[in-house]
Design a protein around this motif. Structure first.
Motif, short mmCIF file in Angstrom:
data_model
loop_
_atom_site.label_atom_id
_atom_site.label_comp_id
_atom_site.label_asym_id
_atom_site.label_seq_id
_atom_site.Cartn_x
_atom_site.Cartn_y
_atom_site.Cartn_z
N GLU A 57 0.83 -1.21 0.00
CA GLU A 57 0.00 0.00 0.00
C GLU A 57 0.86 1.26 0.00
O GLU A 57 0.57 2.24 -0.69
CB GLU A 57 -0.93 -0.01 1.22
CG GLU A 57 -2.03 -1.06 1.15
CD GLU A 57 -2.98 -0.83 -0.01
OE1 GLU A 57 -3.22 0.35 -0.34
OE2 GLU A 57 -3.46 -1.81 -0.59
N GLN A 58 1.95 1.21 0.79
CA GLN A 58 2.85 2.36 0.82
C GLN A 58 3.50 2.59 -0.53
O GLN A 58 3.66 3.74 -0.97
CB GLN A 58 3.91 2.15 1.90
CG GLN A 58 3.36 2.22 3.33
CD GLN A 58 4.42 1.93 4.36
OE1 GLN A 58 5.54 1.54 4.05
NE2 GLN A 58 4.08 2.11 5.63
N LYS A 59 3.87 1.48 -1.21
CA LYS A 59 4.45 1.61 -2.54
C LYS A 59 3.45 2.24 -3.50
O LYS A 59 3.81 3.07 -4.34
CB LYS A 59 4.91 0.25 -3.05
CG LYS A 59 6.17 -0.28 -2.36
CD LYS A 59 6.60 -1.60 -2.97
CE LYS A 59 7.88 -2.10 -2.34
NZ LYS A 59 8.30 -3.40 -2.92
N LYS A 60 2.20 1.83 -3.39
CA LYS A 60 1.17 2.41 -4.26
C LYS A 60 1.02 3.91 -4.00
O LYS A 60 0.90 4.70 -4.93
CB LYS A 60 -0.16 1.69 -4.03
CG LYS A 60 -0.18 0.26 -4.55
CD LYS A 60 -1.52 -0.40 -4.28
CE LYS A 60 -1.55 -1.85 -4.78
NZ LYS A 60 -2.85 -2.52 -4.50
N LYS A 61 1.05 4.27 -2.69
CA LYS A 61 0.93 5.69 -2.35
C LYS A 61 2.13 6.47 -2.89
O LYS A 61 1.98 7.58 -3.42
CB LYS A 61 0.83 5.84 -0.84
CG LYS A 61 -0.49 5.34 -0.25
CD LYS A 61 -0.53 5.53 1.26
CE LYS A 61 -1.85 5.02 1.83
NZ LYS A 61 -1.89 5.17 3.31
N MET A 62 3.34 5.87 -2.75
CA MET A 62 4.53 6.54 -3.26
C MET A 62 4.47 6.69 -4.77
O MET A 62 4.90 7.71 -5.32
CB MET A 62 5.77 5.73 -2.86
CG MET A 62 6.11 5.77 -1.38
SD MET A 62 6.47 7.46 -0.80
CE MET A 62 7.91 7.84 -1.78
N ALA A 63 3.94 5.68 -5.45
CA ALA A 63 3.81 5.77 -6.90
C ALA A 63 2.86 6.91 -7.29
O ALA A 63 3.13 7.66 -8.23
CB ALA A 63 3.30 4.43 -7.46
N LYS A 64 1.76 7.05 -6.54
CA LYS A 64 0.82 8.14 -6.80
C LYS A 64 1.47 9.49 -6.54
O LYS A 64 1.29 10.45 -7.31
CB LYS A 64 -0.42 7.97 -5.93
CG LYS A 64 -1.30 6.79 -6.32
CD LYS A 64 -2.51 6.68 -5.42
CE LYS A 64 -3.40 5.50 -5.81
NZ LYS A 64 -4.59 5.38 -4.94
N ILE A 65 2.24 9.56 -5.45
CA ILE A 65 2.94 10.82 -5.12
C ILE A 65 3.94 11.16 -6.22
O ILE A 65 4.08 12.32 -6.63
CB ILE A 65 3.64 10.70 -3.76
CG1 ILE A 65 2.58 10.61 -2.64
CG2 ILE A 65 4.56 11.89 -3.52
CD1 ILE A 65 3.16 10.32 -1.28
N ARG A 66 4.65 10.11 -6.71
CA ARG A 66 5.64 10.33 -7.76
C ARG A 66 4.97 10.84 -9.04
O ARG A 66 5.48 11.73 -9.72
CB ARG A 66 6.40 9.04 -8.04
CG ARG A 66 7.64 9.21 -8.93
CD ARG A 66 8.39 7.91 -9.12
NE ARG A 66 8.95 7.46 -7.85
CZ ARG A 66 8.52 6.42 -7.17
NH1 ARG A 66 7.49 5.70 -7.63
NH2 ARG A 66 9.08 6.05 -6.05
N ILE A 67 3.82 10.25 -9.36
CA ILE A 67 3.09 10.70 -10.55
C ILE A 67 2.64 12.15 -10.39
O ILE A 67 2.77 12.96 -11.30
CB ILE A 67 1.88 9.77 -10.80
CG1 ILE A 67 2.36 8.37 -11.21
CG2 ILE A 67 0.97 10.36 -11.87
CD1 ILE A 67 1.24 7.34 -11.28
N SER A 68 2.14 12.47 -9.18
CA SER A 68 1.71 13.85 -8.92
C SER A 68 2.89 14.81 -9.02
O SER A 68 2.77 15.91 -9.59
CB SER A 68 1.08 13.93 -7.53
OG SER A 68 -0.07 13.11 -7.44
N TYR A 69 4.04 14.37 -8.48
CA TYR A 69 5.24 15.22 -8.54
C TYR A 69 5.66 15.46 -9.99
O TYR A 69 5.97 16.58 -10.38
CB TYR A 69 6.37 14.55 -7.76
CG TYR A 69 7.71 15.23 -7.93
CD1 TYR A 69 8.01 16.38 -7.22
CD2 TYR A 69 8.66 14.72 -8.82
CE1 TYR A 69 9.23 17.01 -7.38
CE2 TYR A 69 9.88 15.34 -8.98
CZ TYR A 69 10.17 16.49 -8.26
OH TYR A 69 11.38 17.11 -8.43
#
Length: 267
Positions: free
Chosen positions: A96-108
């Motif tokens: 789940e944390q990896k998914k959140k980080m992936a979303k944050i990376r996409i947003s960034y």
């Protein structure tokens, strides 16, 4: 001898000192013999019963041992299951944390792209004042009349600029495109010390250098200011500077950054 005497004569009294024993033997009842024979036949059954009891005991002991082992194994499996469940929960949390980080990376990345677009728009909207030309973040002004080197520099400073400093081959080529058959002052002089050429910002002339062949030569001992001469756009040789008397009245080129032009200076 009569018949009764023959019967007693055939009786073996060997070993029977006790007359009662012989009597008991002679008068033993048929039921007593039957009981004796019955006891002899029951011994194998007793052995079988004992053996069966021993087998039952062994079986019970085996069942108890297996039961104890089963409970131990069951407890171990239960602990392993709990440990497995805990590890699975941790892995799920990491996922789940990896998914959140992936979303944050996409947003960034999206924000970075938006910033780049905005920066591009800002640069596109940046422009130089009327009469000035833009080149790589700077504005250039070519005069329409002639002045001495000092007068030309003062004009540029009054506009929030200074005489042009040339930092690259590309800038040298750009200046050549301002007009044809031109010669104008640039911000280079050795007025302070002969032969020590400095730009107007105080830096020494190192590289690049675009002196004409044989220049600077300080002809007549009074050539202390640098002049830019136009050259053919088709030629590879872009060496176009020479030294001239600073009191000569010719065109000049001012240079300022876009930032300086937006800070309230009237160009």
């Amino acid at each position: 001898m009569d018949i009764e005497e023959d019967i007693y004569a055939e009786v073996d009294f060997k070993g029977c000192d006790d007359p009662h024993a012989g009597y008991a033997t002679l008068h033993q009842s048929p039921q007593a013999g039957t009981r004796l024979r019955g006891n002899q036949k029951s011994q194998p059954y007793k052995l079988a019963t004992v053996s069966l009891g021993l087998l039952c005991g062994l079986l019970l002991a085996t069942v108890i041992t297996l039961s104890v082992r089963y409970h131990k194994t069951h407890n171990q499996l239960s602990r392993l299951q709990i440990s497995y469940n805990n590890q699975t929960d941790k892995l799920n949390m990491i996922s789940e944390q990896k998914k959140k980080m992936a979303k944050i990376r996409i947003s960034y990345n999206n924000l970075t792209k938006e910033i780049q677009k905005l920066q591009t728009k800002i640069k596109e909207n940046e422009s130089c004042p009327i009469g000035w030309k833009r080149f790589i973040g700077a504005c250039y002004y070519l005069s329409i009349n002639g002045k001495t080197w000092s007068e030309s520099r003062q004009y540029c400073k009054d506009k929030g600029a200074d005489l042009v400093i040339i930092n690259s081959r590309e800038e040298q080529v750009f200046l050549n495109k301002l007009g044809t058959n031109l010669h104008f002052w640039i911000g280079l002089t050795d007025l302070e010390q002969e032969g020590a050429w400095k730009w107007v910002d105080g830096t020494m002339l190192n590289t690049p250098k675009f002196w004409r062949q044989g220049e600077p030569n300080n002809a007549n001992q009074d050539e202390d200011c640098a002049v830019f001469h136009s050259f053919s756009s088709n030629q590879e040789n872009i060496q176009s500077w020479n030294d001239q008397p600073c009191l000569l009245q010719i065109y000049w080129v001012c240079k300022t950054t876009l930032r300086a032009s937006r800070n309230g200076h009237t160009l």
